[in-house]
Design a protein around this motif. Structure first.
Motif: not given
Lengths: 244, 244
Positions: B88, B91, B94-95, B98-99, B203, B206, B210, B217, B223, B225-226
């Motif tokens: 975890r 991951i 690695s996410k 990106i943000d 943004r 946002d 994230n 997480y 998760n 996210r939503h």
């Protein structure tokens, strides 16, 4: 070049099935997202609030798909501990799913502009640009997904090239709309709805390009995220390092 | 709660070092990205083109860091085949990377608006809003990174809550700027520069959210996210499933 070429070395048949499944789910999600973009555009152009509301409410399906595919990827990573091209496939899927979800978000934002425009009366300009750039990025999303399905790096490269064109079309559309806004300030509010929708479309193009980059990463093992088109083309032309 | 609690079960000391390293690199990248956002804002508010150009040219350092950290994550996945909370962590890094890279992109876009404003003359309105929302999202980025460093889910939850406030502030700023644009259409072009910069700031918020979601997480294995804020709060309040 098709998927089986890269993944034919598996001992475990079940593992192959799992990889195929998660890839299929990504492509299914992609198909839905592509539809959402097209529906959002037509809801704006046709001032169809009902269609726009539907786009917004259907976004939760896409969010659910994102979470489910992400869990599938994590399960494969944890249980199968994939290596080489299998690892790249799982990582490329888990990144592409983020871009698909964001494309879905942009479709929702376009639908919101559609709803506002349907309420406040139409914009005097910008529909032609929405239609044109909307079509363009719609094809990019479809091509990026096709490239992923077939592991077609030439098609992926073509998507990246299209993104540059979209950026130019977007820049030129924004300039002409701003000029018009200054001439007719009464329509500023509606013109801004169109501008926001155009910006969302431009983002959709960016996300399609991101997915295309994942295809190149998957096939070639090279991260081309910050490559220019020339460098990316050179990378696509070099012989493949299979199964690395 | 600190990192060692979660990762104390490792047999391999070297593996621990690798995980600590990649996390440190993420936080270093985050520090740089945070600076880029602050510099971009001050370049716009002070009409300082040189500073804005520097923000744009420094973006390539951030891109390089993204690629390097991504490679580190892939190396760990391939060689160490981490499980449970280690997987975890990799991951989530690695996410989050990106943000962070996208926040860097938004800083570059704000700097571009700064350059255009410095050329075309200042906007009659909007600087107060840029300063205020800019400060707000700057703190959110810092807090999201602090939450990641300390695996502090309460702080992560607070960042998600702040994002809702930023969205409200952004909506209200846009409405008041549009009203002003209609009253004074000569300044449309400059006001749009301000509006684009505000949108970039929104943004950034946002993306900070994230990253905060990745912290939840990472610690809770869920998760979020939503999730809405209520559901996310409930998740943070439930007892932890350690080392799952």
């Amino acid at each position: 070049m098709i998927d089986k070429d890269v993944h034919s070395h598996h001992i475990s048949q079940q593992f192959n099935v799992e990889l195929d499944d998660v890839k299929t789910h990504l492509l299914e999600m992609g198909g839905l997202v592509e539809q959402q973009v097209r529906k959002a555009i037509s809801s704006l152009v046709d001032a169809d609030s009902d269609k726009a509301e539907k786009v917004r409410s259907d976004d939760s399906d896409i969010n659910d798909m994102e979470v489910a595919i992400d869990e599938e990827c994590m399960r494969i990573l944890a249980r199968r501990q994939p290596a080489a091209s299998d690892l790249r496939l799982v990582i490329a899927i888990s990144k592409s799913v983020i871009d698909l979800e964001r494309i879905g978000d942009e479709a929702g934002k376009i639908a919101l502009q559609a709803i506002q425009l349907a309420e406040s009366g139409e914009s005097p300009r910008g529909y032609k640009e929405i239609r044109h750039i909307g079509n363009h990025v719609g094809f990019m999303v479809r091509d990026a997904l096709d490239a992923f399905a077939r592991l077609d790096i030439d098609m992926a490269l073509a998507v990246a090239k299209e993104d540059k064109l979209v950026d130019e079309e977007y820049g030129s559309a924004v300039r002409s709309l701003i000029t018009y806004m200054m001439e007719d300030p009464r329509s500023i509010s509606q013109m801004l709805n169109v501008l926001w929708a155009l910006r969302s479309l431009e983002r959709v193009g960016d996300h399609a390009r991101n997915i295309a980059e994942q295809v190149i990463y998957l096939v070639k093992g090279t991260n081309v995220r910050h490559f220019g088109i020339t460098q990316m083309t050179a990378e696509v032309m070099t012989p493949e390092k299979r199964g690395q």
